[in-house]
Design a protein around this motif. Structure first.
Motif, short mmCIF file in Angstrom:
data_model
loop_
_atom_site.label_atom_id
_atom_site.label_comp_id
_atom_site.label_asym_id
_atom_site.label_seq_id
_atom_site.Cartn_x
_atom_site.Cartn_y
_atom_site.Cartn_z
N TYR A 20 0.75 -1.19 -0.05
CA TYR A 20 -0.12 0.00 -0.12
C TYR A 20 0.79 1.22 0.08
N LYS A 47 -1.16 4.53 0.20
CA LYS A 47 -1.94 5.35 0.97
C LYS A 47 -3.12 4.28 2.01
N GLU A 90 -5.73 6.20 3.26
CA GLU A 90 -6.94 6.98 3.35
C GLU A 90 -7.70 6.06 2.02
N THR A 91 -7.15 5.62 0.86
CA THR A 91 -7.84 5.19 -0.15
C THR A 91 -7.47 3.79 -0.38
N LYS A 92 -6.64 3.10 0.42
CA LYS A 92 -6.14 1.75 0.16
C LYS A 92 -5.56 1.70 -1.17
N GLU A 93 -4.99 2.90 -1.44
CA GLU A 93 -4.06 2.72 -2.98
C GLU A 93 -2.80 1.92 -2.74
N HIS A 97 -0.81 4.24 -7.21
CA HIS A 97 -0.32 5.62 -7.14
C HIS A 97 0.86 6.06 -8.08
N ARG A 157 -0.74 6.98 -11.43
CA ARG A 157 -1.36 8.18 -11.47
C ARG A 157 -0.43 9.08 -11.82
N SER A 184 -1.53 12.52 -5.14
CA SER A 184 -1.89 12.02 -4.05
C SER A 184 -3.35 12.92 -3.85
N HIS A 188 -5.31 13.04 -6.12
CA HIS A 188 -6.42 13.00 -7.16
C HIS A 188 -6.95 13.84 -8.32
#
Length: 726
Positions: A4, A6, A8-11, A16, A19, A192, A194
């Motif tokens: 993982y 992040k 907050e978003t389980k990204e 990431h 992105r 981060s 988004h």
């Protein structure tokens, strides 16, 4: 195996990173051609930096932090050391298979290793421990997750290379590093958040201005034609008030990404609103210390989106203050992001003469750095101190081939006839009252104390003339009420007197019949004249501007005494005469010639600041410290005791509130009841701080005088403690 990035978003790290790669391609296709120092090899290095920047997050200590936060089972590990992931990421890059030169390797090491700036420098033994006890055993899994090759042979020499940071003495390599790391920052922060790294790429503010002018039936004047014709050059434009400088700057920007800076937040808000509502251009953002409050107060439905896109510098056009985007001459840790953004953008600096000499020095250094990375700039001003122009030439920031210089002054229309009075301004009270019986009279003085003194005397007039007072020492919400009232008063052609400080010099669009003012430096004085007969031609032999030159307040704390005295000498030939726009420009040029400034604190401060910026060691301070150096750190926010007692229950309501928008509304309401005052003047009256999170606001035990129904009062009275009234 899942790693993982992040909680907050389980990204995942791979998600990431993808992105960032999307944003990299977006930046390259939209503005890649603007990055003049970025060749194909640099894009390849950036791609590598993106791919490997976060692989260090795969270490088990970091993964367990995230897994704990998202309530997943944590992993067992023999590693008991927490090392910042950015340092670990460098150690996993397979340099031996990348075919990089020594300098390219260094660029990549430093861009990845410092894509987060830490207070803690890399420690080789701690890094070795993490690799040997944890990462070494997971390299294959990390490689599989990232779909990337990882280093086959662990080496820790990169730590020694990381410890030797880039400096300006590295020449061309330093600027390559700034761009590489700065763009990586931008890509990472946008990913981060988004949001796209660049918004509304195809929207043109120049096109919107042209359409707006067509709708209004406006023809472009010489200034606007000049600006539009020189879109590919750096521009210096000197133009008088009322020449349509804002439209000219936007026409110069044209199709490009840009930043538009002004000294005052009120002016920035007004232009932001004008661009959105009148010019119908919605690809504009707003960024200053109270922009969120302004957007929410205006009822902007998408204020959270505007705020985020503005903070990430993604907006196509951003209205902002210099402390938000031009503080990179301090070389604070992370400065590269703002500077790299300038490499594919234009920047407008409006009214450079309005800044004090230390800030002006920072702006000149900022322009030098922008020029170095390939950005473009426009200086747009009513008056340009010769000292500043000479410094721009000396540093080769402007040259014949890449800049355009123009002066746009209409000498046919006369707006001001001045009268000099060798008396102090209180001696003009009788004339102020006489004129106010049939006209609108504006009085501008240099200090709040002098403004209050005049207000007391004028308020006692027997003719029952309306008298108002406006200065910086009212609470934010009361000051906004007064600013709305002065515009309303002016628009409705009410009769009476407004007493103000230099607060109105550039921030409020008003047009009074008569101006009574204390002497100040010429650049400031001419801004004041712009509030009288701003939009009219003077067809009278009567003087509409009265300037008082004795017992001037605010010297030396507000204005330099030598410059004020020299200003009086330059004005003398115009006593009783028309003061045209050409004369104003020429006088400011003369006033700020180096030979006239020798021995003054103005020149000493300007040169000392330039010398400091020229010799600063990079990375000596953090972003917050740089921001504080720019802002007036001698000021503190205070709330008068009487107001605090009236709203004390609001703090409990704020603490208990769980609705984000309601908390923001409450916070704005609380902050609106504060005043920014000089720390040293106020400290003897300060009793305590407000409760957290408002502990940056102090309660002050002094009288606060304001009637909200009548919109009259003196504001905060720092020389009148509450005990006087008890």
């Amino acid at each position: 195996m899942t790693f993982y990035a992040k909680s907050e978003t389980k990204e995942t790290i791979r998600e990431h990173t993808d992105r960032l790669l999307y944003n990299l391609e977006l930046l390259k296709t939209s503005y890649g051609h603007k990055l003049v120092h970025f060749d194909e090899r640099m894009w390849e290095l950036l791609h590598l930096a993106v791919e490997y920047h976060d692989v260090g997050k795969a270490n088990t200590v970091f993964q367990n932090k995230i897994r704990h936060a998202i309530r997943e089972n944590i992993f067992e590990t023999d590693c008991d050391v927490d090392v910042p992931h950015n340092y670990l990421s460098v150690g996993m890059i397979p340099f031996s298979s990348l075919n990089l030169t020594k300098e390219e390797s260094r660029l990549l090491i430093h861009a990845v290793g410092y894509h987060h700036e830490r207070d803690k420098l890399p420690d080789k033994e701690m890094i070795r421990h993490v690799f040997e006890t944890d990462i070494k055993n997971q390299l294959n899994k990390i490689s599989e997750h990232m779909k990337l090759p990882m280093t086959e042979k662990l080496s820790y020499r990169f730590v020694d290379r990381l410890l030797k940071r880039y400096t300006i003495h590295d020449g061309e390599q330093f600027w390559k590093y700034v761009l590489l790391k700065g763009i990586l920052h931008r890509l990472d922060h946008a990913a981060s958040a988004h949001i796209p790294v660049e918004m509304d790429i195809h929207k043109s503010v120049g096109l919107s201005v042209n359409r707006y002018m067509e709708r209004q039936g406006f023809k472009k004047n010489e200034l606007q034609q000049f600006a539009e014709a020189n879109q590919k050059k750096n521009v210096i434009a000197i133009a008088q008030t009322g020449m349509g400088k804002t439209e000219a700057a936007l026409l110069w920007i044209g199709d490009d990404k840009a930043f538009f800076t002004l000294p005052l937040r009120v002016s920035i808000n007004a232009i932001y609103e004008r661009i959105r509502e009148k010019m119908k251009y919605d690809a504009v953002g707003l960024l200053h210390s109270t922009s969120v409050h302004y957007l929410a107060e205006k009822g902007e439905e998408n204020w959270e989106v505007v705020k985020q896109q503005s903070q990430q510098l993604s907006m196509k056009l951003l209205m902002t203050t210099i402390d938000q985007i031009l503080k990179f001459p301090f070389y604070y840790r992370g400065f590269e992001k703002e500077l790299a953004t300038m490499a594919n953008a234009k920047i407008v600096i409006d009214e450079i003469q309005a800044y004090d000499p230390k800030i002006a020095a920072m702006l000149i250094k900022a322009l030098e750095m922008i020029h170095q990375v390939g950005g473009q700039f426009m200086i747009m001003t009513a008056t340009l101190p010769t000292l500043y122009l000479d410094e721009l030439k000396k540093r080769n920031i402007i040259a014949e081939t890449d800049h355009a210089f123009g002066e746009f002054i209409d000498v046919r229309q006369h707006r001001h006839r001045i009268q000099l009075h060798c008396r102090e301004i209180t001696d003009g009270i009788k004339d102020m009252i006489t004129f106010a019986q049939t006209s609108q009279v504006l009085v501008i003085v240099n200090t709040v104390r002098r403004a209050i003194e005049l207000y007391k005397e004028l308020s006692e007039n027997e003719q029952n003339i309306s008298v108002y007072l406006l200065h910086s020492q009212f609470t934010q919400e009361d000051r906004q009420r007064l600013e709305r009232r002065i515009k309303e008063f002016n628009d409705n052609k009410e009769k009476g007197i407004w007493i103000t400080t230099q607060l109105v010099e550039a921030s409020i669009d008003i047009d009074f019949d008569y101006l009574f003012t204390e002497m100040s430096t010429l650049d400031s004085l001419f801004q004041r004249l712009g509030r009288c007969y701003r939009k009219r031609i003077l067809n009278s032999e009567k003087c509409n501007v009265h300037i008082f030159t004795e017992n001037i307040s605010g010297i030396p704390n507000v204005y330099n005494e030598h410059l004020v005295n020299e200003s009086i000498k330059l004005l003398q030939p115009y006593h009783g005469q028309i003061l045209d726009e050409r004369a104003k420009v020429e006088m400011v040029k003369q006033l700020y010639e180096r030979k006239r400034l020798i021995g003054t604190t103005f020149l000493q401060e300007f040169e000392a600041a330039l010398d400091m910026f020229d010799n600063l060691d990079p990375y000596g301070m953090n972003k917050k410290e740089a921001q504080q150096k720019l802002r007036d750190i001698q000021n503190i926010q205070v709330m008068p005791r009487r107001i605090y007692d009236q709203i004390v229950d609001m703090f409990d309501t704020y603490t208990a509130c769980r609705n984000f928008k309601e908390r923001l509304r409450l916070r704005m309401e609380i902050e609106g009841k504060t005043v920014s005052v000089n720390r040293f003047v106020a400290e003897k009256y300060v009793s305590e701080r407000l409760p957290k999170p408002f502990d940056y606001i102090y309660i002050i035990d002094v009288q606060y005088d304001f009637d909200r129904e009548q919109l009259r009062g003196k504001g905060i009275l720092l020389d009148t403690p509450l005990s006087t009234f008890y």
